[in-house]
Scaffold this active site. Sequence first.
Site, PDB file in Angstrom:
ATOM      1  N   CYS A  35       0.814  -1.213   0.000  1.00  0.00           N
ATOM      2  CA  CYS A  35       0.000   0.000   0.000  1.00  0.00           C
ATOM      3  C   CYS A  35       0.846   1.261   0.000  1.00  0.00           C
ATOM      4  O   CYS A  35       0.328   2.362  -0.194  1.00  0.00           O
ATOM      5  CB  CYS A  35      -0.928  -0.005   1.194  1.00  0.00           C
ATOM      6  SG  CYS A  35      -2.087  -1.359   1.103  1.00  0.00           S
ATOM      7  N   CYS A 104      -3.041   8.376   6.919  1.00  0.00           N
ATOM      8  CA  CYS A 104      -1.696   8.506   7.480  1.00  0.00           C
ATOM      9  C   CYS A 104      -1.762   8.713   8.988  1.00  0.00           C
ATOM     10  O   CYS A 104      -0.955   8.151   9.738  1.00  0.00           O
ATOM     11  CB  CYS A 104      -0.959   9.680   6.846  1.00  0.00           C
ATOM     12  SG  CYS A 104      -0.610   9.441   5.099  1.00  0.00           S
TER      13      CYS A 104
END
Lengths: 146, 400
Positions: A35, A104
């Site tokens: 990813c 994130c």
Amino acid sequence: MALYSNTVMDHFRNPRNLGVLEDANGIGEAGNPVCGDIMKIYLKIENGIIEDVSFETFGCGSAIASSSMATELIKGKPVEEALALTNKAVAEALDGLPAHKMHCSVLAEEAIKEALKDYYAKQGLPFPGEEPEGCDGCCEGCTLHQ
Amino acid sequence: MNIYADNGATTKMSQRAIDAMIPYMAEFYGNPSSLYSIGQKAKEALDDARERVAKCLNCSPQEITFTGGGSEADNQAIVSAAMAGAKKGKMHIISTAFEHHAVLHILKKLAGEGYEVTLLDPGEKGIVTAEQVRAAITPETCLVTIMFVNNEIGTIMPVAEIGAVCREKGVTFHTDAVQAVGHIPVDVKAMNIDMLSLAAHKFHGPKGCGVLYVRRGLPIYNIIEGGAQERGKRGGTENVAAIMGLAAALEESCENMEEDNKRLIPLRDRLIEGLSKIPYSILNGDAERRAPGNVNFCFEGIEGESLLLLLDDKGISASSGSACTSGSLDPSHVLLSIGRPHELAHGSLRLTIGADITEEEVDYIIKSVGEVVAYLRSISPFWHDLESGKRQHMISEHWR
């Protein structure tokens, strides 16, 4: 508006608490290379306090900034505060992240939880926090951001 | 030092193109469809531009349709050939897995409407062969659409050979030549190209202006309905100034091509050689058959967006095929199509240098990329896992 806030760019360009912590007693990782982001958190916990913390990150600008900010938010704090750290707090401290970059901050929260879990396991103690939800950095079908 | 190394995204307009545009904004602003003199002046300019563009491509002016850019031209070409095919009961289209999204997305739409779409595999070198095309053609094939130059990895397709196969088989051949025109020789007649798309801003012309070339006798279907502009094939008042800019930029690029490439290709190769010295780096796409200004690398253990941001801090503008920069969850479909694994595709860098670049600037790019990659690896747990053997390196010797 630029992609990132000045705070994000500051933490990206001048990351705080970067590197390996040699005498860490809790280490955790979140994300995966498929990813495109991995965060690794090192904790040095003494007497219930996060005495020291550091990170290493493979990822985009906001991934590096989120890790840096997350370490700042828990450094010198009691373990309970670290356990309660949310991705929202990380994103807010960064003066916001673009919607598609919120994951994130989730990764940062997850990596810290993983490191705390490792610390409790090494101490032979039950993990008092919420189980990390296992965010792997892939957003499809993910509801962690809301 | 400021170095613009993203000419594949767009280019700086040339002074000649700007100068060609200004009179048609300031003075001859009339509508080309109007009868009075400033309108007719604009109409004359349009005719003149059409003739000059046709000369550059080696076709006749009647075969040129001005569009609002490359994507529009791609859409119109593909829809036109698909509709003409359907009328004859032919609903098979051949393309490649690494086309620009302007092609892939309209093909996906057509697939949803009952067309059968075959996407050829560009292989590790990133080049589709004429033999692959020949093998894929069936009696139902109505269109072969294959890009001239890949926009990310810069590989050049054997367009003349593919054109010959299509002509022999009687199948319409469209090429998205957005990254080719103005940079490498393009001759629609000699190459048996039936339809071609180009965009002005890729060769120092203005944005929002392109061309669709369609060989005489092939039907064109409107995707923008409106007035009688462009022989009724594209509604909307012509963007005369931009079209004049396009024509000027195209002529200039074609005039300078040989000389520019004599300078540019050795500098591109110097850049490739310099970046190849970074450990666990790999060039994407064939080294020989590639666009004069294109350099595309993958670096193990790092992510492309952070690489771009740090290069920007050093004054270098570049692009990447990482998921974070593509705005989707997956890294570049082009890099995946040539067999790069996700983990590696995230660490990609595209540098598209222009003819005005100097050797000193190339060396500065090599040095800067080396420094930034080394720094990002030093903070990357992924890289540390690769180095410690916890994870396997992806770039094997047979790739080099």
